[in-house]
Structure formats: C-alpha cells, structure tokens
Write a protein that holds these residues in place. Structure first.
Motif, PDB file in Angstrom:
ATOM      1  N   ASP A   5       3.654  12.026  -1.181  1.00 56.18           N
ATOM      2  CA  ASP A   5       2.356  12.309  -0.572  1.00 56.18           C
ATOM      3  C   ASP A   5       2.516  12.918   0.815  1.00 56.18           C
ATOM      4  O   ASP A   5       1.548  13.435   1.381  1.00 56.18           O
ATOM      5  N   GLY A   6       3.708  12.851   1.356  1.00 55.52           N
ATOM      6  CA  GLY A   6       3.964  13.445   2.665  1.00 55.52           C
ATOM      7  C   GLY A   6       5.405  13.213   3.075  1.00 55.52           C
ATOM      8  O   GLY A   6       6.127  12.423   2.468  1.00 55.52           O
ATOM      9  N   ILE A   7       5.813  13.927   4.121  1.00 49.58           N
ATOM     10  CA  ILE A   7       7.159  13.790   4.673  1.00 49.58           C
ATOM     11  C   ILE A   7       7.037  13.299   6.107  1.00 49.58           C
ATOM     12  O   ILE A   7       6.414  13.958   6.953  1.00 49.58           O
ATOM     13  N   ILE A   8       7.604  12.140   6.372  1.00 48.88           N
ATOM     14  CA  ILE A   8       7.660  11.591   7.729  1.00 48.88           C
ATOM     15  C   ILE A   8       9.002  11.996   8.311  1.00 48.88           C
ATOM     16  O   ILE A   8      10.052  11.691   7.738  1.00 48.88           O
ATOM     17  N   ILE A   9       8.994  12.700   9.428  1.00 47.92           N
ATOM     18  CA  ILE A   9      10.240  13.249   9.968  1.00 47.92           C
ATOM     19  C   ILE A   9      10.488  12.767  11.389  1.00 47.92           C
ATOM     20  O   ILE A   9       9.569  12.708  12.216  1.00 47.92           O
ATOM     21  N   ASN A  10      11.736  12.438  11.659  1.00 44.19           N
ATOM     22  CA  ASN A  10      12.117  11.936  12.981  1.00 44.19           C
ATOM     23  C   ASN A  10      12.451  13.096  13.914  1.00 44.19           C
ATOM     24  O   ASN A  10      13.590  13.322  14.299  1.00 44.19           O
ATOM     25  N   SER A  11      11.425  13.848  14.242  1.00 47.41           N
ATOM     26  CA  SER A  11      11.520  14.901  15.252  1.00 47.41           C
ATOM     27  C   SER A  11      10.164  14.961  15.938  1.00 47.41           C
ATOM     28  O   SER A  11       9.266  14.186  15.597  1.00 47.41           O
ATOM     29  N   PHE A  12      10.005  15.859  16.899  1.00 47.80           N
ATOM     30  CA  PHE A  12       8.699  15.965  17.552  1.00 47.80           C
ATOM     31  C   PHE A  12       8.346  17.433  17.737  1.00 47.80           C
ATOM     32  O   PHE A  12       9.223  18.297  17.830  1.00 47.80           O
ATOM     33  N   ILE A  28       0.435   3.348  -5.612  1.00 51.80           N
ATOM     34  CA  ILE A  28       0.486   3.266  -4.151  1.00 51.80           C
ATOM     35  C   ILE A  28       0.960   4.615  -3.609  1.00 51.80           C
ATOM     36  O   ILE A  28       1.503   5.442  -4.340  1.00 51.80           O
ATOM     37  N   LEU A  29       0.749   4.839  -2.317  1.00 52.82           N
ATOM     38  CA  LEU A  29       1.204   6.067  -1.688  1.00 52.82           C
ATOM     39  C   LEU A  29       2.723   6.066  -1.557  1.00 52.82           C
ATOM     40  O   LEU A  29       3.346   5.001  -1.425  1.00 52.82           O
ATOM     41  N   SER A  30       3.309   7.254  -1.564  1.00 53.57           N
ATOM     42  CA  SER A  30       4.749   7.338  -1.315  1.00 53.57           C
ATOM     43  C   SER A  30       5.039   8.481  -0.351  1.00 53.57           C
ATOM     44  O   SER A  30       4.371   9.520  -0.377  1.00 53.57           O
ATOM     45  N   TYR A  31       6.021   8.247   0.509  1.00 55.50           N
ATOM     46  CA  TYR A  31       6.419   9.221   1.518  1.00 55.50           C
ATOM     47  C   TYR A  31       7.932   9.357   1.515  1.00 55.50           C
ATOM     48  O   TYR A  31       8.661   8.392   1.243  1.00 55.50           O
ATOM     49  N   THR A  32       8.395  10.555   1.828  1.00 56.08           N
ATOM     50  CA  THR A  32       9.817  10.760   2.096  1.00 56.08           C
ATOM     51  C   THR A  32      10.043  10.601   3.590  1.00 56.08           C
ATOM     52  O   THR A  32       9.315  11.202   4.395  1.00 56.08           O
ATOM     53  N   TYR A  33      11.026   9.792   3.960  1.00 53.68           N
ATOM     54  CA  TYR A  33      11.410   9.698   5.369  1.00 53.68           C
ATOM     55  C   TYR A  33      12.599  10.620   5.572  1.00 53.68           C
ATOM     56  O   TYR A  33      13.655  10.455   4.956  1.00 53.68           O
ATOM     57  N   PHE A  34      12.430  11.603   6.424  1.00 51.53           N
ATOM     58  CA  PHE A  34      13.468  12.600   6.683  1.00 51.53           C
ATOM     59  C   PHE A  34      14.061  12.326   8.056  1.00 51.53           C
ATOM     60  O   PHE A  34      13.409  12.586   9.075  1.00 51.53           O
ATOM     61  N   PRO A  35      15.298  11.784   8.125  1.00 50.73           N
ATOM     62  CA  PRO A  35      15.848  11.367   9.415  1.00 50.73           C
ATOM     63  C   PRO A  35      16.529  12.474  10.190  1.00 50.73           C
ATOM     64  O   PRO A  35      17.182  12.207  11.200  1.00 50.73           O
ATOM     65  N   GLY A  36      16.378  13.726   9.746  1.00 48.97           N
ATOM     66  CA  GLY A  36      17.034  14.845  10.400  1.00 48.97           C
ATOM     67  C   GLY A  36      16.055  15.770  11.106  1.00 48.97           C
ATOM     68  O   GLY A  36      14.902  15.420  11.358  1.00 48.97           O
ATOM     69  N   SER A  37      16.523  16.970  11.403  1.00 52.11           N
ATOM     70  CA  SER A  37      15.741  17.934  12.160  1.00 52.11           C
ATOM     71  C   SER A  37      14.749  18.670  11.269  1.00 52.11           C
ATOM     72  O   SER A  37      14.909  18.754  10.049  1.00 52.11           O
ATOM     73  N   ALA A  38      13.735  19.270  11.902  1.00 54.02           N
ATOM     74  CA  ALA A  38      12.792  20.118  11.170  1.00 54.02           C
ATOM     75  C   ALA A  38      13.501  21.357  10.645  1.00 54.02           C
ATOM     76  O   ALA A  38      13.112  21.910   9.613  1.00 54.02           O
ATOM     77  N   MET A  39      14.548  21.808  11.344  1.00 50.89           N
ATOM     78  CA  MET A  39      15.310  22.959  10.875  1.00 50.89           C
ATOM     79  C   MET A  39      15.949  22.673   9.519  1.00 50.89           C
ATOM     80  O   MET A  39      15.876  23.493   8.601  1.00 50.89           O
ATOM     81  N   VAL A  92       0.809  -1.231   0.000  1.00 50.10           N
ATOM     82  CA  VAL A  92       0.000   0.000   0.000  1.00 50.10           C
ATOM     83  C   VAL A  92       0.839   1.275   0.000  1.00 50.10           C
ATOM     84  O   VAL A  92       0.345   2.330  -0.394  1.00 50.10           O
ATOM     85  N   ALA A  93       2.093   1.196   0.468  1.00 46.86           N
ATOM     86  CA  ALA A  93       2.868   2.430   0.595  1.00 46.86           C
ATOM     87  C   ALA A  93       4.356   2.175   0.441  1.00 46.86           C
ATOM     88  O   ALA A  93       4.870   1.105   0.799  1.00 46.86           O
ATOM     89  N   LEU A  94       5.028   3.195  -0.094  1.00 48.11           N
ATOM     90  CA  LEU A  94       6.474   3.200  -0.255  1.00 48.11           C
ATOM     91  C   LEU A  94       7.026   4.375   0.547  1.00 48.11           C
ATOM     92  O   LEU A  94       6.554   5.504   0.413  1.00 48.11           O
ATOM     93  N   ILE A  95       8.025   4.105   1.398  1.00 47.50           N
ATOM     94  CA  ILE A  95       8.646   5.150   2.208  1.00 47.50           C
ATOM     95  C   ILE A  95      10.123   5.179   1.871  1.00 47.50           C
ATOM     96  O   ILE A  95      10.826   4.174   2.048  1.00 47.50           O
ATOM     97  N   VAL A  96      10.595   6.309   1.351  1.00 44.86           N
ATOM     98  CA  VAL A  96      11.968   6.353   0.853  1.00 44.86           C
ATOM     99  C   VAL A  96      12.774   7.430   1.569  1.00 44.86           C
ATOM    100  O   VAL A  96      12.259   8.486   1.947  1.00 44.86           O
ATOM    101  N   ASP A  97      14.045   7.155   1.734  1.00 43.49           N
ATOM    102  CA  ASP A  97      14.978   8.145   2.249  1.00 43.49           C
ATOM    103  C   ASP A  97      15.044   9.322   1.268  1.00 43.49           C
ATOM    104  O   ASP A  97      14.888   9.154   0.064  1.00 43.49           O
ATOM    105  N   GLY A  98      15.298  10.514   1.799  1.00 40.69           N
ATOM    106  CA  GLY A  98      15.365  11.688   0.949  1.00 40.69           C
ATOM    107  C   GLY A  98      16.420  11.597  -0.140  1.00 40.69           C
ATOM    108  O   GLY A  98      16.293  12.228  -1.200  1.00 40.69           O
ATOM    109  N   PHE A  99      17.473  10.795   0.080  1.00 43.77           N
ATOM    110  CA  PHE A  99      18.508  10.603  -0.929  1.00 43.77           C
ATOM    111  C   PHE A  99      18.061   9.636  -2.023  1.00 43.77           C
ATOM    112  O   PHE A  99      18.761   9.476  -3.019  1.00 43.77           O
TER     113      PHE A  99
END
Length: 469
Positions: A208-215, A132-143, A112-119
C-alpha cells in the motif's frame, strides 16, 4: 482501557536492517505513548540475537516485542551465492513461520498494519489474507529506491553486463552512475542474485506504500521524479533520518569515548566498516600504514579478521582477534596517535563527539545518515551490496565525501589513504556542505518538519483504523 493499535514488522537476518526498522518503531512508540504495540518478527540464520546486537535489543521499550524465528540452515549455499541471495533465501524459507506467527497475533490483538523489509516481500500476501494494510520499509536511499522502481525498464534498455556498459547509466531523479557502481546483485545476469533483485524490485508494487528512511531535503529531485514518473507517486513516505538512539555505554565501548575526551576538537578520524565488512590482509596493511603516515589522530573499530571477500563475515560469528592481523609494530608505533578497538562501538556517541573530524565509512545507509545528523564529513570506502551507489551519491551528488582510488590490483595504497584523509580533514567546502545538510536533517525531524509530518500522517491513519475495529 482502550486496546492499543497493533503494528507488525517483518525484518531480515541483517543487523543494520533490523536496527533501522526497530528505530522506526521506537519513534512511533515515543511519539504516541500508550497508543501502539509493535511486534517485530525476525527470521534467523544462526542463533539470535548475536553478541553485537544484544545491547540494542536489550534496550528496546516494553511496547516493542521481538520474535526470533527458528534458524534456517543453508550452509551448502554460503560459499555459492551472494550475501543478498543468502538473505533472500533464508527469509523465503521462513515464510511459513512468519504466517503462523502473524495469524496468531491477528486473532489476539488490534492489528491494523504490516510493515515488511524489502527482502521479505512475500509477507505482503499475508496482509491481504488478513485484510490489513501492508507497507514496504526501505532502509536505503531514494536513489536506490528509484533504481529499483526503474529496474524493469533498465533491464530491457541495457543488454550487456552493467559493469561493461560504456557510458554512465541514467536513473530518474538521480546522478548518473557507472555500471560498476550499481549494486552487487546486478553485476552478473547469470547469477541467482540478479533474478532475485529483479523480482524483489517488481514486488514493490504489492504494498500500500513504501516507507523510506530518507528525507525530502536530502534527495528532493529523486523524490520528485518518483512522484511524477514512478508507479507509487504519493505513496512513498520519507520518514528519515531515523538513526540509532543513545544506548548505555559499557566496558570497552566506554574506553573509546574516554579516549576521545582527551583529544582536541575536530582532530580525529573515525574508521568503521560496519559489523560485517572485511578486507584482505594486504588492504589492512595499507590502511594501517596510511593511518600511521597521515599523522592524524584516529579511532579505528576493527571487527573482523582478513578475508578477500568483502561481505564474508556478514553472516558469520567468528571470534578471532582481528588485532593479530595488523602490521608488526603498528600498535606500538601509533600508541599516542590512535586507538584501535575490536567489537561493538557506540557509533552515535562517537560521531557526536567534538573530537571527531571525519568518518571513514563503508557507506552503509545507517552510517551515512548518522554522519549527516551529526555533521561529520566522510571518506566513502564502499565494500559490497549497494554501498558503491551510496558512495557516488555522497561524493558526486551531495559532495560531502571523498572516495579513495584503487591501484591496478584493487588496493587502496597507503599514500592514497593519506591523500583522502588529508583532503577531507582540511576541506572547508566539504565541511560547509555537510553542516548545511545537518541543519536540513534536524529540521526534517522537528514537529513541523517534512518527515515528522509524514510520520504523523501514517500514525494517525493507523490509530483511526484501530479505533474502528
């Protein structure tokens, strides 16, 4: 039995990125047992996984499968381009294998979905082909994310080299940054890395969206600015802090924790520059002598032999013992004061140990989040990539760290090492702010916390799509 909903991840040949993305997958599997199956496709440059990463991959749950693609050989480029460019080129060359693997998975599972590193942004087009849906996984800061989203405009506003810009640079929702503290990739407009960074930033619009490892509580103003002014708005999903979970401690790794067991509370400074960071011989000498002069207890994880290029060992597999490059007599003189080890260390177990009072770190985002989750104040000593931007966020934004000053030769001398160690270990203000952030981090990952609500929203959306197929 109902078929599991299938999610595919595409990572890059950098261990810190792989760990962050796979920890996200582990969280998904943990929260929704028997609902998801995850496959992670990993391009490689050399044989994988490496010795350093093998313990992590060996402990992944059975619902997560890793597929390592055939290695990409580009030795002719290794001494000519920046690390980020090497990674980007290797991923681009791996895309035919990624598509072949992805197409095979889609014909045999409930994908149903593909999640890829920004690189690995090139993979987004495959999601569109497979509907299918696709998302960028951003492993850095919101800054750094805000910087990327804003970069096309920034590129037009600033015409000189960023490092030569006379005033701090404004980024929406962030502290102002000197041009020299922007990522390595943008420091030279004539370099291939600059064009790749610009292109990669523009490709954030594909998903379709950016999943980011921050809060949200950590970088609330930045998230608000992205939501109000950025092209993605509500399609940015903060799900952090996602950090490495506990692993089995074996052999030498166990020795470091046993050594900590015999030290007083909050007495030890932990030093680690990640699995790929390197220093010159002169800098190693000054750091070692500074640790000795400080009189503070220390646990130093020393991975690599000296090199004048900070990221020289990131894609290498050298096996030279780095202890041979420490100052003569250092180990003997500091036998009761410190513990120096080579290779992998159980960083999460180290940071959560009562004996740890501060963390001297290269400011990789994974290490920063681990430090925040465990409430450990930091000495910010960045080396390459976006680490200088992270260091500024920690020191001048969140004020939970101190950053050492360099001399005219670009060296942090031993007296400055002593100064920042003493400053962080004895600062009640830095410690207080860190403990406050630790509470926010833990709350974000509780059942009704901000990040967990976002995580659940995504998971339930994917589950409903899986049921409809």
């Amino acid at each position: 039995m109902e078929a599991k909903t299938h999610i595919v991840l595409v990572s890059i040949p950098v261990l810190s990125h792989q760990v962050s993305l796979l920890e996200f997958a582990k969280q998904l599997i943990h929260l929704y047992k028997n609902s998801f199956h995850v496959t992670c496709i990993i391009p490689t440059i050399s044989n994988s996984p490496s010795i350093a990463s093998k313990p992590f991959f060996d402990t992944l749950p059975s619902s997560i499968q890793c597929i390592f693609l055939p290695p990409i050989n580009f030795d002719d480029l290794k001494n000519e381009v920046l690390l980020e460019s090497q990674v980007q080129i290797s991923v681009f060359k791996s895309m035919p294998y990624v598509f072949e693997t992805l197409r095979s998975i889609s014909t045999n599972s409930n994908l149903v979905a593909l999640i890829v590193d920004g690189f690995a942004h090139e993979a987004h087009k495959f999601a569109k082909e497979l509907s299918i849906l696709s998302y960028t996984y951003f492993p850095g800061s919101a800054m750094v994310l805000s910087m990327c989203l804003y970069f096309s405009k920034l590129d037009k506003i600033i015409t000189c080299e960023y490092k030569d810009h006379p005033t701090p640079i404004e980024i929406p929702g962030c502290i102002s940054l000197h041009g020299r503290d922007l990522p390595d990739s943008v420091q030279d407009r004539s370099n291939l890395a600059y064009n790749l960074f610009h292109h990669r930033s523009q490709q954030l619009h594909q998903a379709d969206g950016i999943i980011i490892n921050s809060f949200h509580e950590l970088e609330s103003e930045t998230f608000d600015a992205i939501s109000q002014n950025g092209p993605y708005g509500p399609n940015v999903y903060p799900v952090g802090p996602i950090i490495q979970t506990r692993r089995n401690i074996k052999n030498q790794a166990c020795e470091s924790v046993l050594w900590l067991d015999n030290q007083p509370p909050n007495s030890v400074i932990y030093i680690s520059f990640g699995s790929g960071g390197t220093h010159s011989q002169d800098q190693i000498n000054e750091l070692a002598l500074g640790l000795e002069l400080s009189k503070y207890k220390f646990l130093w994880v020393n991975w690599r032999q000296p090199n004048d290029k900070a990221s020289a060992s990131y894609l290498s597999n050298d096996e030279v013992d780095p202890l041979h490059f420490l100052p003569l007599g250092f180990l003997e003189r500091t036998k009761g004061q410190g513990f120096v080890m080579c290779g992998w260390a159980p960083q999460v177990e180290v940071l959560k140990h009562d004996a740890i009072g501060a963390f001297l770190t290269h400011c990789g985002w994974n290490s920063i989040l681990e430090s925040i989750v465990h409430g450990v104040s930091m000495i910010a000593w960045p080396l390459f990539a976006e680490q200088r931007s992270n260091a500024e966020l920690m020191t001048n934004g969140l004020r939970i760290a101190m950053r050492p000053k360099y001399d005219s030769k670009g060296i942090v001398v031993k007296e400055e090492v002593v100064n920042v160690i003493k400053g962080v270990m004895e600062s009640e203000e830095i410690g207080r702010r860190m403990k406050e952030l630790q509470k926010f981090a833990n709350c974000a990952m509780m059942e009704d916390g901000s990040s967990m609500k976002t995580f659940s929203m995504l998971a339930l959306k994917w589950k409903s799509l899986g049921k409809s197929m």
